[in-house]
Design an enzyme around this catalytic site. Structure first.
Site, PDB file in Angstrom:
ATOM      1  N   LEU A  97       1.031  -1.262  -0.035  1.00  0.00           N
ATOM      2  CA  LEU A  97       0.073   0.135  -0.065  1.00  0.00           C
ATOM      3  C   LEU A  97       0.955   1.214  -0.028  1.00  0.00           C
ATOM      4  O   LEU A  97       1.909   1.357   0.815  1.00  0.00           O
ATOM      5  CB  LEU A  97      -1.002  -0.149   1.121  1.00  0.00           C
ATOM      6  CG  LEU A  97      -1.674   1.308   1.669  1.00  0.00           C
ATOM      7  CD1 LEU A  97      -2.653   1.743   0.450  1.00  0.00           C
ATOM      8  CD2 LEU A  97      -2.434   1.036   2.833  1.00  0.00           C
ATOM      9  N   SER A  98       0.294   2.025  -0.855  1.00  0.00           N
ATOM     10  CA  SER A  98       1.292   3.615  -0.952  1.00  0.00           C
ATOM     11  C   SER A  98       2.631   3.306  -1.380  1.00  0.00           C
ATOM     12  O   SER A  98       3.255   2.698  -2.337  1.00  0.00           O
ATOM     13  CB  SER A  98       1.125   4.151   0.403  1.00  0.00           C
ATOM     14  OG  SER A  98       1.358   5.592   0.389  1.00  0.00           O
ATOM     15  N   ALA A  99       3.496   3.887  -0.254  1.00  0.00           N
ATOM     16  CA  ALA A  99       4.838   3.525  -0.645  1.00  0.00           C
ATOM     17  C   ALA A  99       5.357   1.848  -0.772  1.00  0.00           C
ATOM     18  O   ALA A  99       6.085   1.484  -1.298  1.00  0.00           O
ATOM     19  CB  ALA A  99       5.659   4.285   0.658  1.00  0.00           C
ATOM     20  N   GLY A 101       3.230  -0.012  -1.951  1.00  0.00           N
ATOM     21  CA  GLY A 101       2.762  -0.401  -3.532  1.00  0.00           C
ATOM     22  C   GLY A 101       3.653   0.088  -4.334  1.00  0.00           C
ATOM     23  O   GLY A 101       3.896  -0.650  -5.362  1.00  0.00           O
ATOM     24  N   HIS A 235      -7.014   7.753  -0.272  1.00  0.00           N
ATOM     25  CA  HIS A 235      -5.531   7.233  -0.152  1.00  0.00           C
ATOM     26  C   HIS A 235      -5.862   5.975   0.875  1.00  0.00           C
ATOM     27  O   HIS A 235      -5.983   6.410   2.022  1.00  0.00           O
ATOM     28  CB  HIS A 235      -4.669   8.088   0.142  1.00  0.00           C
ATOM     29  CG  HIS A 235      -3.361   7.456   0.088  1.00  0.00           C
ATOM     30  ND1 HIS A 235      -2.547   7.134  -1.059  1.00  0.00           N
ATOM     31  CD2 HIS A 235      -2.246   7.326   1.073  1.00  0.00           C
ATOM     32  CE1 HIS A 235      -1.390   6.605  -0.836  1.00  0.00           C
ATOM     33  NE2 HIS A 235      -1.143   6.475   0.426  1.00  0.00           N
TER      34      HIS A 235
END
Length: 286
Positions: A97-99, A101, A235
């Site tokens: 997820l996010s970084a 991801g 997000h």
């Protein structure tokens, strides 16, 4: 399942947890071992300067390239889990997820020989940036690269002569103000180009939570790339609390109510249903 399966979960922030309590209770889905990877885990930090703020250094080639830094540490953890638990090396998967991801995208490019598939949630394309400054640009706005240019970044990162690629799920909320949703389009451009398949979806499907799923088949007619566009979601990772077969999770910081992303990822990867080859929206079918 006779084959033993290992899932690598790469998260971006300690407080949210790689696998939040109660996030997964999916009938028929079998994962033997989950390796939770966090940027504050000492096993990663031993090769790097402490990430800040609590994120993977996905934008730093010295830490995100094959055989180097955090990417190498994650791969070493995968190898240890496979050896220790007897996992099938053909059934290792990675999600983030996010970084996390973004780091997932880098790992899929760096080690296509290690992962059968991956899921990039609210992330960016592999090697979208090569410095902290360019990471901000990448996160906030489209870069304008062509699909071929995106694909070249993956091909350059992978071992020379690689012809077999991981299948990739890409998931993003349309109201994400932390990572521009345009990154989902660029991730789509990247992985469809790597696979050598068309830029137009083979089929589309409406899913819960205002989600539009676009599926891109490989030359054998099997889904190779899937893109989930979640209308109005910000997000975070998509969950859908409830007891239904296609529901899971509890809402909280970075865990947003729309659809059970774990369920649809698992079906795409072939980890759900009696045949182990179900497609999203078609549990238990091949």
């Amino acid at each position: 399942m006779a084959a033993r399966t290992t899932l690598v979960a790469a998260d971006h922030i300690v407080e949210s947890g790689a696998i939040p309590p109660g996030s997964v209770h999916l009938p028929g889905i079998h994962v033997d071992r989950i390796v939770a990877v966090d940027p504050h885990d000492r096993r990663i930090e031993r090769r790097t300067v402490r990430p800040s703020p609590k994120c993977f250094n996905w934008y730093d080639p010295a830490k995100s390239s094959r055989g180097r830094g955090e990417a190498l540490s994650i791969k070493q953890m995968v190898d240890k889990a496979v050896a220790q638990y007897g996992s099938d090396t053909r059934r290792v998967y990675i999600t983030g997820l996010s970084a996390g991801g973004a780091m997932t995208a880098d790992m899929l490019a760096d080690y296509p020989d290690a992962f059968a598939a991956g899921s990039i949630d609210s992330g960016v394309p592999a090697f979208c940036a090569n410095s902290r400054y360019s990471a901000l640009t990448c996160r906030n706005s489209p870069t304008g690269k062509t699909p071929a240019q995106w694909g070249d970044l993956v091909r350059a990162a992978a071992p020379t002569g690689t012809t077999s690629w991981p299948r990739v799920a890409i998931r993003h909320g349309t109201s994400d103000t932390t990572v521009n949703p345009a990154n989902a389009t660029e991730s789509h451009d990247q992985w469809t180009n790597v696979w050598g398949i068309g830029q137009r979806p083979s089929r589309t499907q409406n899913l819960p939570g205002g989600t539009t799923l676009s599926i891109y088949y490989d030359t054998t007619g099997k889904p190779a790339v899937e893109v989930y566009s979640i209308s109005g979601m910000g997000h975070g990772l998509a969950v859908n609390p409830g007891s239904g077969t296609d529901q899971c999770g509890t809402t909280g910081t970075y865990y947003l109510n729309s659809l059970c992303s774990s369920y649809y990822t698992a079906t795409f990867w072939g980890l759900a249903g009696s045949s182990g080859t179900a497609e999203p929206g078609k549990p238990g079918t091949s």
